[in-house]
Scaffold this active site. Structure first.
Site, PDB file in Angstrom:
ATOM      1  N   HIS A 162     -13.661  -1.400 -46.470  1.00  0.00           N
ATOM      2  CA  HIS A 162     -14.490  -1.940 -45.468  1.00  0.00           C
ATOM      3  C   HIS A 162     -15.991  -2.342 -45.966  1.00  0.00           C
ATOM      4  O   HIS A 162     -16.482  -2.060 -46.511  1.00  0.00           O
ATOM      5  CB  HIS A 162     -14.139  -0.975 -43.953  1.00  0.00           C
ATOM      6  CG  HIS A 162     -13.392  -0.497 -43.537  1.00  0.00           C
ATOM      7  ND1 HIS A 162     -12.375  -0.041 -43.580  1.00  0.00           N
ATOM      8  CD2 HIS A 162     -12.420  -1.276 -42.253  1.00  0.00           C
ATOM      9  CE1 HIS A 162     -11.190  -0.259 -43.060  1.00  0.00           C
ATOM     10  NE2 HIS A 162     -11.099  -1.103 -42.399  1.00  0.00           N
ATOM     11  N   LYS A 166     -20.171  -0.060 -41.323  1.00  0.00           N
ATOM     12  CA  LYS A 166     -18.686   0.728 -40.551  1.00  0.00           C
ATOM     13  C   LYS A 166     -19.186   1.937 -40.808  1.00  0.00           C
ATOM     14  O   LYS A 166     -19.880   2.569 -41.818  1.00  0.00           O
ATOM     15  CB  LYS A 166     -16.940   0.710 -41.101  1.00  0.00           C
ATOM     16  CG  LYS A 166     -16.544   1.566 -40.495  1.00  0.00           C
ATOM     17  CD  LYS A 166     -15.219   1.030 -41.311  1.00  0.00           C
ATOM     18  CE  LYS A 166     -13.902   2.233 -40.373  1.00  0.00           C
ATOM     19  NZ  LYS A 166     -14.093   1.433 -39.403  1.00  0.00           N
TER      20      LYS A 166
HETATM   21  P1  NAD Z   1     -20.374  -2.718 -33.496  1.00  0.00           P
HETATM   22  O1  NAD Z   1     -21.577  -1.536 -34.080  1.00  0.00           O
HETATM   23  O2  NAD Z   1     -21.010  -4.051 -34.033  1.00  0.00           O
HETATM   24  O3  NAD Z   1     -19.774  -2.677 -32.133  1.00  0.00           O
HETATM   25  C1  NAD Z   1     -19.872  -1.826 -31.188  1.00  0.00           C
HETATM   26  C2  NAD Z   1     -20.672  -2.360 -29.888  1.00  0.00           C
HETATM   27  O4  NAD Z   1     -20.752  -1.005 -28.635  1.00  0.00           O
HETATM   28  C3  NAD Z   1     -22.214  -2.312 -30.027  1.00  0.00           C
HETATM   29  O5  NAD Z   1     -22.273  -3.434 -29.500  1.00  0.00           O
HETATM   30  C4  NAD Z   1     -23.242  -1.299 -29.461  1.00  0.00           C
HETATM   31  O6  NAD Z   1     -23.952  -1.641 -28.298  1.00  0.00           O
HETATM   32  C5  NAD Z   1     -21.355  -0.763 -27.879  1.00  0.00           C
HETATM   33  N1  NAD Z   1     -22.672   0.083 -27.408  1.00  0.00           N
HETATM   34  C6  NAD Z   1     -22.550   1.725 -28.336  1.00  0.00           C
HETATM   35  N2  NAD Z   1     -22.642   2.571 -26.877  1.00  0.00           N
HETATM   36  C7  NAD Z   1     -22.143   1.973 -25.779  1.00  0.00           C
HETATM   37  C8  NAD Z   1     -21.716   2.269 -24.435  1.00  0.00           C
HETATM   38  N3  NAD Z   1     -22.397   3.340 -24.159  1.00  0.00           N
HETATM   39  N4  NAD Z   1     -21.211   1.600 -23.939  1.00  0.00           N
HETATM   40  C9  NAD Z   1     -20.791   0.449 -24.405  1.00  0.00           C
HETATM   41  N5  NAD Z   1     -20.627  -0.824 -25.029  1.00  0.00           N
HETATM   42  C10 NAD Z   1     -21.529   0.289 -26.086  1.00  0.00           C
HETATM   43  O7  NAD Z   1     -18.801  -2.121 -33.904  1.00  0.00           O
HETATM   44  P2  NAD Z   1     -17.107  -3.175 -34.755  1.00  0.00           P
HETATM   45  O8  NAD Z   1     -17.188  -3.670 -36.014  1.00  0.00           O
HETATM   46  O9  NAD Z   1     -17.363  -3.926 -33.403  1.00  0.00           O
HETATM   47  O10 NAD Z   1     -16.063  -1.972 -33.990  1.00  0.00           O
HETATM   48  C11 NAD Z   1     -16.049  -1.172 -33.522  1.00  0.00           C
HETATM   49  C12 NAD Z   1     -14.921   0.012 -32.663  1.00  0.00           C
HETATM   50  O11 NAD Z   1     -14.277  -0.222 -33.159  1.00  0.00           O
HETATM   51  C13 NAD Z   1     -15.221   1.023 -34.171  1.00  0.00           C
HETATM   52  O12 NAD Z   1     -14.859   2.375 -34.211  1.00  0.00           O
HETATM   53  C14 NAD Z   1     -13.960   0.213 -35.513  1.00  0.00           C
HETATM   54  O13 NAD Z   1     -14.194   1.229 -36.559  1.00  0.00           O
HETATM   55  C15 NAD Z   1     -13.442   0.546 -34.351  1.00  0.00           C
HETATM   56  N6  NAD Z   1     -11.930  -0.922 -34.685  1.00  0.00           N
HETATM   57  C16 NAD Z   1     -11.083  -1.185 -34.928  1.00  0.00           C
HETATM   58  C17 NAD Z   1     -10.330  -1.788 -34.867  1.00  0.00           C
HETATM   59  C18 NAD Z   1      -8.257  -1.918 -33.879  1.00  0.00           C
HETATM   60  O14 NAD Z   1      -7.657  -2.944 -34.289  1.00  0.00           O
HETATM   61  N7  NAD Z   1      -8.090  -1.293 -33.560  1.00  0.00           N
HETATM   62  C19 NAD Z   1     -10.567  -2.913 -35.175  1.00  0.00           C
HETATM   63  C20 NAD Z   1     -11.848  -2.959 -36.020  1.00  0.00           C
HETATM   64  C21 NAD Z   1     -12.996  -2.090 -35.814  1.00  0.00           C
END
Ligand code: NAD
Length: 273
Positions: A162, A166
């Protein structure tokens, strides 16, 4: 689209990598009956107070990014969560209280946070998936099938790569692949997993499932499960090349989930495999 009947989708983590992609999907595409209902992000977010449509270049959407998750659960038919484990824990409690349909994509959840999501599913329809892509969900089924067909003379090793930002490891998808392989071999990943190797570690433990991790650059997500036997190796690989893949899966999951009965669901229920 009849606005009165369209499904209101709220995004938790709206300004994050995934949140933005999901907003683009909803604002830019012709999903029959889908509408952006709320955008929530963390208290330190750069996007607070701004119109999400304007931020993303779609023009005004009427939805301002805020920290008010409780209001989002009130206002929307279904919520999509791609945040952090800590935030997901709080959001799961809101799903429990409101009974609102809740899609969880956040990975790296600890035992407590997992328990929170499971509890929410006693009062709300909850869909949780570490990977919203069709390909990985087919891969999960294939891995279980191969693990069963090839006996334990074939060592199982999982590799994932990744991007450098991450924060959890191994990826939720690597863990899901490990769970699928372990279950097919009549064991659990907790019992079988070897997630680090360094120094004089001795020969491979029979029946163990190794997981190795790469972090770097802008890799969206690669996963390989290898079955290594005497004289041959079988490798099953999935490579994501567009984060929009997960976003489309998440929106599809939300539209599927919003009118389902209370309970726990996975992406495999949506895809039908
Ligand atoms: P990122 O850090 O870019 O985004 C996370 C967002 O959450 C940020 O904008 C942050 O400000 C926000 N946040 C933090 N605390 C918060 C709160 N209390 N309330 C609301 N928002 C809040 O991360 P990302 O790359 O978008 O990934 C997010 C998650 O999704 C990770 O756990 C990642 O592993 C997962 N993910 C899952 C899949 C899937 O298909 N299930 C795919 C990609 C990523």
């Amino acid at each position: 689209v009849n606005a009165a009947r369209s499904v209101k989708i709220g995004i938790l983590g709206a300004a994050g990598r995934m949140g933005q992609m999901i907003a683009r999907e909803i604002l830019g595409r012709q999903y029959a009956g889908a509408e952006l209902g709320a955008a929530v992000d963390g208290k330190d977010s750069w996007a607070l107070g701004r119109d999400l449509g304007e931020v993303l270049g779609f023009g005004p959407s009427g939805v301002t990014v805020s920290t008010d998750a409780a209001k989002a659960f009130e206002d929307c038919d279904v919520l999509i969560d791609f945040t952090t484990p800590e935030a997901t824990m709080a959001h799961a409690a809101l799903a429990y209280e409101s009974g609102r349909a809740y899609v969880v994509g956040t990975t790296g959840l600890g035992q407590m946070e997992e328990a929170g999501v499971i509890a929410a599913a006693q009062r709300a329809p909850v869909l949780q998936s570490a990977n919203m892509s069709v390909g990985v969900n087919v891969l999960l089924a294939l891995v279980a099938q191969v693990a069963e067909k090839l006996d334990d003379k074939y060592d199982i090793e999982i590799f994932e790569a990744h991007h450098r930002q991450k924060i959890d490891a191994p990826s939720g998808t690597a863990l899901a692949l490990g769970h699928a392989a372990a279950a097919a071999r009549g064991t659990t990943l907790d019992a079988a997993m070897v997630a680090a190797r360094f120094g004089q570690i001795g020969a491979r433990i029979p029946g163990s499932i190794g997981i190795s991790v790469f972090r770097g650059g802008d890799v969206i997500g690669d996963h390989t499960v290898t079955f290594a036997g005497a004289g041959e190796r079988l490798e099953l690989t999935h490579k994501a090349s567009d984060r929009g893949l997960f976003a489309r899966g998440a929106v599809k999951a939300a539209l599927w989930l919003h009118d389902k009965p209370i309970g726990r669901y996975t992406m495999r229920d949506v895809i039908g495999i």
